[in-house]
Design an enzyme around this catalytic site. Sequence first.
Site, short mmCIF file in Angstrom:
data_model
loop_
_atom_site.label_atom_id
_atom_site.label_comp_id
_atom_site.label_asym_id
_atom_site.label_seq_id
_atom_site.Cartn_x
_atom_site.Cartn_y
_atom_site.Cartn_z
CG HIS A 121 -1.93 0.97 1.36
ND1 HIS A 121 -1.70 2.27 1.73
CD2 HIS A 121 -3.26 0.87 1.16
CE1 HIS A 121 -2.83 2.94 1.74
NE2 HIS A 121 -3.80 2.11 1.39
CG ASP A 198 0.52 -2.54 6.17
OD1 ASP A 198 -0.44 -2.64 6.95
OD2 ASP A 198 0.50 -1.84 5.14
CD GLN A 201 -7.00 -4.39 3.85
OE1 GLN A 201 -7.94 -5.17 4.07
NE2 GLN A 201 -7.19 -3.12 3.63
CE LYS A 224 -7.33 -0.10 6.18
NZ LYS A 224 -8.08 0.32 5.00
CB CYS A 362 -3.57 3.28 -1.66
SG CYS A 362 -4.63 4.67 -1.36
C1 LIG Z 1 -2.34 -2.84 3.53
C2 LIG Z 1 -2.68 -1.46 3.97
N1 LIG Z 1 -1.73 -0.72 4.55
C3 LIG Z 1 -1.99 0.53 4.99
C4 LIG Z 1 -3.23 1.09 4.86
C5 LIG Z 1 -3.48 2.45 5.41
O1 LIG Z 1 -4.40 2.38 6.45
P1 LIG Z 1 -5.00 3.70 7.14
O2 LIG Z 1 -5.59 4.51 6.02
O3 LIG Z 1 -6.02 3.19 8.08
O4 LIG Z 1 -3.87 4.40 7.79
C6 LIG Z 1 -4.24 0.36 4.25
C7 LIG Z 1 -5.59 0.95 4.04
O5 LIG Z 1 -6.31 0.57 3.15
C8 LIG Z 1 -3.96 -0.95 3.80
O6 LIG Z 1 -4.91 -1.70 3.23
#
Ligand SMILES: Cc1ncc(COP(=O)(O)O)c(C=O)c1O
Length: 404
Positions: A121, A198, A201, A224, A362
């Site tokens: 992401h 990370d 998900q 999430k 993203c």
């Molecule tokens: C794999 C992953 N990393 C990071 C993020 C960023 O999360 P946040 O917008 O809650 O900071 C997301 C959000 O969709 C994500 O799916």
Amino acid sequence: MNTESIRAAFPILKETINGYPLVYLDNGATTQKPARVIDAITSYYTHTNANVHRGVHTLSQRATIQLEAARKTVAQFFNAPSAGQIIFTAGTTDSINSVALGLAEKHLQEGDEIVLSVAEHHSNILPWQHWAQRHKGKLVVLPLNKEQSVDVTALEDKITPRTKLIALTHVSNTLGTITDVEAAVRIAKLHAIPILIDGAQSAPHLTVNLGKLQPDFFVCSAHKMYGPTGTGILYLSERWLNELPAPRTGGGTIKTVTFDHTEYAEGALRFEPGTPHVAGIIGFSEALKFMSDIGLEAIAQHEQSLLIHAQNQLRALPEIDLYGDHEHKAGVISFNVKGAHPFDVGTLLDKYGIAVRTGHHCTQPLMQHYGIQGTVRASFGVYNTIEETNFFIEKLKKVIKMLS
Ligand SMILES: Cc1ncc(COP(=O)(O)O)c(C=O)c1O
């Protein structure tokens, strides 16, 4: 698992969109909130609201007790070795930025390398790219394997004496494919390289056992996981709890301050300057209790059955291109209707009350890997049903006809 009673717990699922019952398949972006989470936040503001940690009055003590109880709940949920290793942040992006800023201060030197994957992401690319551009650093990219998961077996080839961090997504938000993080942590430890996972998900869909996995850093977002927006966590291993320079300072992080010198607090508080998002954290804690009451295994099984059901039907449609088409993954399906723009597919599905996400999610480098602009993404949550999945496929077939 009783999906009917679970659905009844989510007030928003009673909404109608364009005259149709809401079919919410955008859980990868954010999940809906059960009444008990909404009630916990309302109750906090109705009965408890006060600033935490420094007050002697009853409400302040009550708020502090609830905040610290939430920290324990999070630690238990992820089987973290101690609650003190859980730092409350604004979410995954905020957590990764904190690690990047902290590491940049001392650990990362000019010319160092960071290994990521093509499936990251943007939130797990940009903080590192930002550092690399300022310090002549290098981002080294892991490819996908034939199952379209991050190819952890390629790690050994990518590691050099300049590798100072490995930062990998646990579950791809675009594909749903799962990274073998156990193997990644093993390899990282073999080379004494810190590793960040990370979990934005993975935490909503899989059991994450931090005590067993032992990463250096783990990050995720409450919103999430059926919790509120604006809060999440940064888990630090004991080493980094002591060694990571705090990227931001201010009230709440200190023991003593003079104009010449500050002695900082130890543990999580060193990383939590200012007034925390107490109501959000309490809501987050309630969301984790909601998930634990159902059981992570039950949630994963339910979502897996929806995934397989939908995936099988999509595979039978010659007009559909599927990405990350694999059985063993989190409940995320990415696809395109041949010759159609994902936005058009998403807009037409919305006419039937079906919420899916469209675009690059993203993950533009991943889109470049596939040579596409974007996809349509349907992502499942605990409250989705087989009937909703069938409705989605039925209406998708109509949309295909409209666009052909
Ligand atoms: C794999 C992953 N990393 C990071 C993020 C960023 O999360 P946040 O917008 O809650 O900071 C997301 C959000 O969709 C994500 O799916």
